[in-house]
Design a protein around this motif. Structure first.
Motif, PDB file in Angstrom:
ATOM      1  N   ASN A 174      47.142  41.047  51.054  1.00  0.00           N
ATOM      2  CA  ASN A 174      46.364  40.023  50.360  1.00  0.00           C
ATOM      3  C   ASN A 174      45.080  39.682  51.115  1.00  0.00           C
ATOM      4  N   TYR A 175      45.137  39.671  52.451  1.00  0.00           N
ATOM      5  CA  TYR A 175      43.947  39.373  53.247  1.00  0.00           C
ATOM      6  C   TYR A 175      42.930  40.512  53.147  1.00  0.00           C
ATOM      7  N   THR A 176      43.414  41.746  53.148  1.00  0.00           N
ATOM      8  CA  THR A 176      42.524  42.904  53.006  1.00  0.00           C
ATOM      9  C   THR A 176      41.799  42.847  51.667  1.00  0.00           C
ATOM     10  N   LEU A 177      42.548  42.588  50.602  1.00  0.00           N
ATOM     11  CA  LEU A 177      41.948  42.533  49.271  1.00  0.00           C
ATOM     12  C   LEU A 177      40.948  41.390  49.161  1.00  0.00           C
ATOM     13  N   GLY A 178      41.282  40.251  49.777  1.00  0.00           N
ATOM     14  CA  GLY A 178      40.351  39.121  49.771  1.00  0.00           C
ATOM     15  C   GLY A 178      39.037  39.473  50.430  1.00  0.00           C
ATOM     16  N   SER A 179      39.107  40.188  51.564  1.00  0.00           N
ATOM     17  CA  SER A 179      37.902  40.602  52.272  1.00  0.00           C
ATOM     18  C   SER A 179      37.108  41.620  51.456  1.00  0.00           C
ATOM     19  N   ALA A 180      37.806  42.565  50.829  1.00  0.00           N
ATOM     20  CA  ALA A 180      37.135  43.575  49.998  1.00  0.00           C
ATOM     21  C   ALA A 180      36.446  42.919  48.797  1.00  0.00           C
ATOM     22  N   LEU A 181      37.104  41.944  48.195  1.00  0.00           N
ATOM     23  CA  LEU A 181      36.516  41.245  47.052  1.00  0.00           C
ATOM     24  C   LEU A 181      35.281  40.440  47.460  1.00  0.00           C
ATOM     25  N   THR A 182      35.313  39.865  48.657  1.00  0.00           N
ATOM     26  CA  THR A 182      34.145  39.140  49.161  1.00  0.00           C
ATOM     27  C   THR A 182      32.961  40.087  49.326  1.00  0.00           C
ATOM     28  N   ALA A 183      33.252  41.310  49.828  1.00  0.00           N
ATOM     29  CA  ALA A 183      32.194  42.316  49.961  1.00  0.00           C
ATOM     30  C   ALA A 183      31.661  42.721  48.593  1.00  0.00           C
ATOM     31  N   CYS A 184      32.543  42.866  47.612  1.00  0.00           N
ATOM     32  CA  CYS A 184      32.116  43.195  46.242  1.00  0.00           C
ATOM     33  C   CYS A 184      31.206  42.105  45.685  1.00  0.00           C
ATOM     34  N   SER A 185      31.528  40.840  45.979  1.00  0.00           N
ATOM     35  CA  SER A 185      30.696  39.723  45.519  1.00  0.00           C
ATOM     36  C   SER A 185      29.285  39.827  46.080  1.00  0.00           C
ATOM     37  N   GLN A 204      51.597  41.877  41.894  1.00  0.00           N
ATOM     38  CA  GLN A 204      51.921  40.456  41.801  1.00  0.00           C
ATOM     39  C   GLN A 204      51.413  39.629  42.979  1.00  0.00           C
ATOM     40  N   ILE A 205      50.192  39.922  43.398  1.00  0.00           N
ATOM     41  CA  ILE A 205      49.599  39.097  44.453  1.00  0.00           C
ATOM     42  C   ILE A 205      48.299  38.443  43.973  1.00  0.00           C
ATOM     43  N   ASP A 206      48.055  38.484  42.647  1.00  0.00           N
ATOM     44  CA  ASP A 206      46.865  37.813  42.132  1.00  0.00           C
ATOM     45  C   ASP A 206      46.998  36.298  42.208  1.00  0.00           C
ATOM     46  N   GLY A 212      42.872  34.969  44.966  1.00  0.00           N
ATOM     47  CA  GLY A 212      42.356  34.201  43.837  1.00  0.00           C
ATOM     48  C   GLY A 212      40.997  33.588  44.112  1.00  0.00           C
ATOM     49  N   ASN A 213      40.829  33.035  45.320  1.00  0.00           N
ATOM     50  CA  ASN A 213      39.532  32.450  45.682  1.00  0.00           C
ATOM     51  C   ASN A 213      38.426  33.505  45.661  1.00  0.00           C
ATOM     52  N   SER A 214      38.741  34.681  46.215  1.00  0.00           N
ATOM     53  CA  SER A 214      37.744  35.752  46.258  1.00  0.00           C
ATOM     54  C   SER A 214      37.412  36.257  44.860  1.00  0.00           C
ATOM     55  N   LEU A 215      38.420  36.324  43.988  1.00  0.00           N
ATOM     56  CA  LEU A 215      38.176  36.743  42.607  1.00  0.00           C
ATOM     57  C   LEU A 215      37.272  35.746  41.881  1.00  0.00           C
ATOM     58  N   CYS A 216      37.506  34.457  42.096  1.00  0.00           N
ATOM     59  CA  CYS A 216      36.657  33.418  41.494  1.00  0.00           C
ATOM     60  C   CYS A 216      35.206  33.597  41.919  1.00  0.00           C
TER      61      CYS A 216
END
Length: 546
Positions: A174-185, A204-206, A212-216
């Motif tokens: 979940n932390y890896t995905l959050g960081s990747a999503l921040t980079a995508c932003s 099931q980690i959305d 969730g914060n990074s997706l927002c």
């Protein structure tokens, strides 16, 4: 890009538990001097059978390491943490050298922490080298390097590391995905962000807070507010960061009323807002020009202890200015002990608005003088004016027809390098035009490194207002030649230039060009230019016929 790996588990992915418990009491009894460094910053030195305990500061600890003293593996982490707290790159490099000398470079935990230290100190090249030298790379190490690149404004490098991790066969958490999503932003990589979102849903980690914060953030940055709201609603445990993100997302996507509803819902769920939540709410009150709600938010901020917070004060002052409460804004400004550049920029722009609303020329001049006094105070206070400062104060000089002050500000823009900015350059052109110096306006226009439609239109109007018809029309043709598309305002300037010179055929030619080539429908201002032209020529009958 490698595809996201499949994962046979369910529930929330967690970081690998590759951490160790370090006991401050586990001291070596080797003959060589040994120091231990618990979090209390107490060092224990052993010398044969005798034992003495004394306090030692960080610099003394580093000097002992340079002298060759041996340190227990378990106490590298507190020393490295101290490097982060002090932002000491030199200290981290000294510890790194010591780690290599003592053979601790085989320790995965210590080296992964060292990657984090270098990243926090802004030395990503060092962090990458340490990461490359790791005996094995687990998901913690990959995530640490990715997060370092994100925090050091290198999102493209973070995405590259993410791709490498997937190709390596490591499973993101979940932390890896959050960081990747921040980079995508940061890169506006919406499609890649959607792939990562799909992966988080599949496993099931959305609902995870960091994901969730990074997706927002991603969906808000990419102007997909509905998707941001859906991601927010999926979060299992919403913290103050989650609420602040969704409130700000509404404001950034021109949905201020919806943002304030989320703010109200947040308070109803007993989540205490922080200064960023409050400033976002006040910003939306400014957008809606809602003094009533803004006053309530202000009262809440005082109740929560943010009454003296500079961000809050700036937001309140800007709200007063936007709503026309200039006296209240002045009182708040005069009572502020601490100020920022934002504070002064807001007040300068506020005085500019007050000039437009002044009842007489004397009041307008007084407000302009106050704005210039604040600009002088800004320069004397050690603040560096930015493009917003210069554009506001040049606009005020235009309204005051203050050529001398405008020339001084022009010199300052040259010295600070802001003259190349298109906003400042356009404001400078307008200032010289209003002050009747068309030659300097033309020179300022030519000195601009980049020009927008507004810049071209401003200069065309300047030539027109100063009776230089041929220069105005030639500049219009130059603008078309470089591919800048004119708008309604541009054609008002062109038709006005034709009117001043009595160029009837040319005026109707430009009117036809406007409609056929640029699909711009004439409005009252265009017809007013034609009527003025016929009146100047004494051809009133022609006016009625057309």
């Amino acid at each position: 890009m490698a595809s996201l790996p499949s994962f046979a588990g369910s529930g929330s992915l967690k970081l690998e538990p590759d951490s160790r418990k370090h006991s401050p009491a586990s001291l070596s009894t080797d003959k060589s001097p040994s120091i231990s460094y618990p979090r209390t910053h107490k060092f224990t030195q052993l010398d044969g059978k005798s034992e003495s305990v004394r306090s030692m500061d960080f610099q003394e600890a580093l000097s002992r390491i340079k002298d060759g003293s041996r340190i227990e593996t378990s106490y590298y982490v507190p020393l490295l943490q101290e490097c982060i707290d002090r932002n000491s790159l030199a200290g981290a490099q000294n510890l790194h050298s010591h780690i290599i000398k003592t053979g601790t470079h085989e320790d995965l935990f210590v080296l992964t922490f060292l990657v984090n230290v270098y990243a926090k100190c802004g030395a990503m090249e060092n962090a990458r080298k340490v990461f490359t030298s790791l005996p094995r790379k687990n998901v913690v190490a990959w995530t640490t390097l990715m997060t370092g690149y994100v925090h050091n404004d290198q999102p493209d490098a973070a995405i590259y590391v993410f791709q490498q991790m997937l190709e390596f066969g490591s499973y993101p958490t979940n932390y890896t995905l959050g960081s990747a999503l921040t980079a995508c932003s940061a890169l506006n990589f919406l499609e890649l962000g959607k792939q990562i979102h799909a992966y988080s849903i599949k496993y099931q980690i959305d609902h995870d807070t960091s994901v969730g914060n990074s997706l927002c953030c991603l969906y808000s940055k990419c102007a997909s507010l509905n998707s941001a709201i859906k991601a927010f609603q999926k979060i299992g445990r919403r913290n103050v960061i989650s609420w602040t993100i969704i409130v700000s997302a509404c404001g950034d996507n021109a949905r201020a009323a919806k943002g304030l509803r989320f703010f109200t819902e947040m308070l109803a769920e007993n989540v205490e807002p922080n200064e960023f939540t409050l400033t976002s709410a006040l910003s939306m009150c400014c957008t809606m020009q809602s003094l009533r709600v803004g006053a309530q938010v202000h009262c809440l901020s005082i109740k929560l202890g943010y009454g003296s917070n500079l961000r809050i004060k700036n937001s309140i002052m800007y709200l007063y200015l936007k709503c026309g409460w200039f006296r209240e804004a002045q009182q708040l400004f005069n009572g502020m002990e601490d100020m920022s550049l934002v504070t002064m920029n807001s007040m300068i722009a506020g005085y500019g608005e007050m000039m437009d609303l002044a009842k007489d020329d004397l009041s307008a001049y007084h407000n302009g003088t106050e704005a210039l006094n604040i600009f002088s105070k800004l320069n004397n206070s050690g603040f560096k004016p930015d493009l917003f400062t210069f554009s506001s104060v040049l606009t005020i000089c235009s309204k005051m027809v203050a050529l001398e002050q405008g020339e001084q500000i022009h010199a300052q823009t040259l010295k600070t390098g802001y003259l190349s900015d298109v906003i400042v350059g356009t404001a400078l052109v307008n200032m010289y035009n209003k002050c009747g110096s068309i030659e300097r306006a033309s020179r300022a226009f030519l000195e601009m490194s980049a020009r927008t439609l507004i810049s071209w239109t401003s200069m065309i109007n300047a030539f027109t207002q100063n009776g230089q018809t041929q220069q105005a029309l030639q500049l219009f043709e130059d603008m078309r030649l470089v591919g800048v598309r004119p708008n309604q305002v541009t054609f008002v300037g062109v038709l006005s230039a034709c009117g001043h010179a009595g160029m009837v055929d040319e005026a109707f030619g430009y009117l036809e060009m406007m409609q056929k080539d640029y699909k711009i429908r004439p409005v009252m201002d265009h017809y007013a230019c034609l009527i003025d032209m016929f009146v100047r020529l004494g051809r009133m009958q022609k006016t009625w016929q057309n």
